[in-house]
Write a protein that holds these residues in place. Structure first.
Motif, mmCIF file in Angstrom:
data_model
loop_
_atom_site.group_PDB
_atom_site.id
_atom_site.type_symbol
_atom_site.label_atom_id
_atom_site.label_comp_id
_atom_site.label_asym_id
_atom_site.label_seq_id
_atom_site.Cartn_x
_atom_site.Cartn_y
_atom_site.Cartn_z
ATOM 1 N N SER A 318 -5.079 -5.491 -4.910
ATOM 2 C CA SER A 318 -6.470 -5.505 -5.359
ATOM 3 C C SER A 318 -6.441 -5.435 -6.884
ATOM 4 O O SER A 318 -5.391 -5.153 -7.471
ATOM 5 C CB SER A 318 -7.211 -4.295 -4.809
ATOM 6 N N ARG A 396 -6.562 5.709 -6.988
ATOM 7 C CA ARG A 396 -7.930 5.314 -6.726
ATOM 8 C C ARG A 396 -7.957 3.995 -5.936
ATOM 9 O O ARG A 396 -8.702 3.859 -4.965
ATOM 10 C CB ARG A 396 -8.660 5.156 -8.060
ATOM 11 N N GLU A 400 -9.477 3.422 -2.139
ATOM 12 C CA GLU A 400 -10.487 2.413 -1.830
ATOM 13 C C GLU A 400 -10.146 1.659 -0.561
ATOM 14 O O GLU A 400 -11.017 1.269 0.198
ATOM 15 C CB GLU A 400 -10.594 1.413 -2.993
ATOM 16 N N GLN A 401 -8.832 1.448 -0.355
ATOM 17 C CA GLN A 401 -8.419 0.717 0.851
ATOM 18 C C GLN A 401 -8.058 1.656 1.991
ATOM 19 O O GLN A 401 -7.491 1.231 2.983
ATOM 20 C CB GLN A 401 -7.218 -0.178 0.534
#
Lengths: 494, 137
Positions: A318, A396, A400-401
């Motif tokens: 990401s 972080r 998020e995933q």
């Protein structure tokens, strides 16, 4: 202007070639330092250009892509080039006092420049075959640097190093052959387009896994890191520091490139596997380090552990993850090289790398203690320093995933790293020296200045974390969408 | 080696081999040959000379120290790539110069020849370094 793009290859080559022609140690040293400084200046200029104008490419010999040799500098390559040439210059200065006359007479400086050329070439290469060639240039130069001097332990380390790395080369070459058979091209921009529309993506798994293996060995990732610890603690400390800063990171760079640009067809499998590799690399590295009582071996195991964090960012795939990975690479190159430099100074003062025999450096060498604390805390991820922000970005992105296991591993390993650094601190710096310290003079400036420069940069990277993260995010977005890269390569004027 | 036949043959062969190596170097762009082959042949001339006399004599006959040979070769090859950069073309682009040279007809001189000359010197230097370090062991 294509000159800036070839300069990172031309300057070290010219320096090495001139090094063969000129006579006298003074001339060698001057030439080598000038070459190193010129390389740094050219890569900084290139970085500035890429930051302003985006990805640049040039076609050597005016042969158009995808047939000719393309050199590409996107933001990732430009950042890596700048950091690597900085490390190159720092090591050159550090070598002035630490490399003996015999090694210098056997071409130490030209070899160092050849190694830098290989590293820069690998970052700039626009096709897989040239990447392979630059890997070989690096391998040969580093092998000679490792074995120069010919002590028994050195030879043992370098034989392991060269054997595993030749295996990596073999896998790399097989993958290149398979890819050429499947896609009919090796230019990475061309491949990026062709592989995305490949009729049978399942077939791509074979070259993808071979490349993962090859680059994994270079990067010293989980099951294939055994070459690193024996090789890194035997050569002179300047060489260890250079290797720790650059060699594995080129492997990481190649992984970043291959698994964002080329192999994103079956992300669930490839990047899932990378996540496992990342977690296990972190864990085994730091556990290996816990058992070590030799300064350089301990640091060598930490290199492995840190590689895991970079792979973690890649596995997340990401913008946040990749930005974190690249920040981590930069932070780690600065901090890890510096720790090796500090270990070299501690050994110069006390005459040993054995943590048990070291001691009392905090009292006798307060400046050295500060120089140790900065990179050590940065490595462990203490807040105001560079490592904290790199790890924070990664954590972080992981949260998020919802990759809780991976994030948990990263945080735990971070604590273990802190423990390991504390061990070094209490053994080498805090405890009373086991015996009377050996008489030793002042540390020469050529040792202190390189280390202080890196420590300063580590602090600055922490202070300007916002700006660094902004560049990192832009870089990550570039990596995630291949269009800009492809357009720059295919559109570059032949 | 102390063989009268060998020594006499080498004496005759050495200049021939050197001439042949230059011929190979020059014909390389359009015909078989080139810097690599030429360098190998030139190196073999000095290897034969070294076998007939000794390595120290061969080094003296060469006049130039081997590292210098390699260094100059690398620099020439590098310079051949940079010629095109001056005129704004990408690195390593061939630049050609054509002119009439009387009896020789039209002559083409280009950066590939300079590159080949660099290769010639590097190959010669590297090969001779190998052989010399093996012979002196």
């Amino acid at each position: 202007m294509s000159l800036l793009l070839v300069a990172p290859i031309v300057i070290p080559l010219a320096t090495a070639a001139l090094g063969l022609v000129v006579r006298g140690p003074r001339a060698h040293l001057g030439l080598s330092l000038v070459g190193g400084a010129a390389l740094l200046a050219s890569t900084l200029a290139l970085l500035g250009q890429v930051l302003r104008g985006g990805t640049r490419a040039t076609q050597l010999g005016t042969w158009p892509a995808p047939f000719g040799i393309t050199l590409v500098a996107d933001l990732l390559a430009a950042v890596m080039l700048a950091v690597s040439s900085l490390i190159g210059l720092v090591i050159l200065v550090y070598s002035v006092e630490t490399i003996d006359a015999e090694r210098r007479a056997h071409g130490y400086y030209p070899l160092l420049h050849v190694l830098l050329m290989g590293v820069c070439g690998a970052f700039l290469a626009g096709d897989l075959f040239n990447l392979y060639v630059w890997f070989e240039v690096m391998l040969i130069a580093s092998f000679v640097l490792l074995s120069l001097g010919g002590e028994r332990a050195q030879l043992e380390g370098s034989v392991k190093y060269v054997t595993l790395n030749l295996l990596a080369s073999l896998m790399f070459l097989s993958a290149v052959g398979l890819l050429y058979g499947l896609a009919g091209t090796l230019n990475m921009a061309d491949l990026a387009v062709k592989l995305r529309e490949a009729p049978r993506p399942g077939l791509l798994l074979a070259p993808g896994m071979l490349l993962l293996g090859a680059f994994g060995i270079k990067a010293a990732a989980f099951p294939v890191f055994s070459w690193l610890p024996p090789a890194y603690h035997t050569p002179p400390i300047a060489v260890s520091a250079l290797f720790s800063g650059l060699l594995t990171k080129v492997g990481v760079y190649a992984l970043l490139r291959a698994f964002t640009l080329l192999f994103v067809q079956d992300v669930g499998f490839t990047h899932g596997l990378l996540a496992w590799v990342a977690g296990l690399t972190m864990l085994t590295g730091v556990l290996g380090a816990a058992a070590q009582m030799e300064f350089r071996r301990l640091l060598a195991f930490h290199i492995i552990s840190q590689i895991g964090y970079m792979l973690m960012g890649l596995a997340l795939l990401s913008a946040g993850g990749l930005a974190g990975a690249v920040l981590y690479v930069v932070h780690n190159i600065l901090a890890k090289t510096n720790l090796f430099l500090v270990s070299g100074m501690a050994a110069r003062v006390s005459g040993t790398y054995d943590l048990k025999a070291l001691g009392g450096l905090y009292r006798s060498r307060p400046l050295l203690s500060v120089l140790f604390l900065v990179p050590a805390f940065a490595l462990a991820g203490m807040p105001p320093l560079s490592g904290f922000f790199a790890k924070l970005t990664l954590v972080r992105a992981g949260l998020e995933q919802e990759r809780y296991v991976l994030v948990g591993t990263a945080v735990t390993v971070s604590l273990l790293t802190l423990f390991s650094m504390t061990k070094v601190w209490s053994e080498a710096f805090w405890k009373e020296p086991p015996e009377q310290p050996a008489p030793s003079g002042r540390l020469p400036l050529s040792l202190v200045v390189p280390s202080a420069t890196l420590a300063l940069l580590t602090c600055l990277l922490g202070l300007f974390a916002d700006e660094a993260l902004a560049v990192g995010t832009r870089l990550a977005e570039e990596l995630l969408s291949h269009q800009a890269y492809v357009a720059a390569v295919m559109g570059a004027r032949p | 080696m102390t063989s009268l036949i060998f020594n006499s043959v080498v004496r005759a062969l050495q200049p021939l081999l050197l001439f042949f190596s230059v011929f190979l170097l020059l014909s390389g762009h359009h015909a078989p040959g080139g810097g690599f082959t030429g360098g190998m042949v030139a190196a073999s001339a000095f290897v034969l000379y070294g076998m007939a006399t000794d390595t120290a004599a061969a080094r003296r006959a060469l006049r130039v120290p081997l590292p210098v040979l390699m260094g100059v070769g690398l620099l020439l090859a590098l310079a051949s790539g940079l010629v095109s950069v001056v005129s704004g073309e990408p690195f390593l682009t061939s630049v050609w110069l054509k002119f009439g040279a009387g009896v020789l007809g039209e002559v083409e001189l280009g950066t590939p020849l300079l590159f080949d000359l660099g290769v010639y010197l590097v190959v010669m230097g590297v090969t001779l370094t190998f052989v010399a370090s093996l012979a002196e062991e």
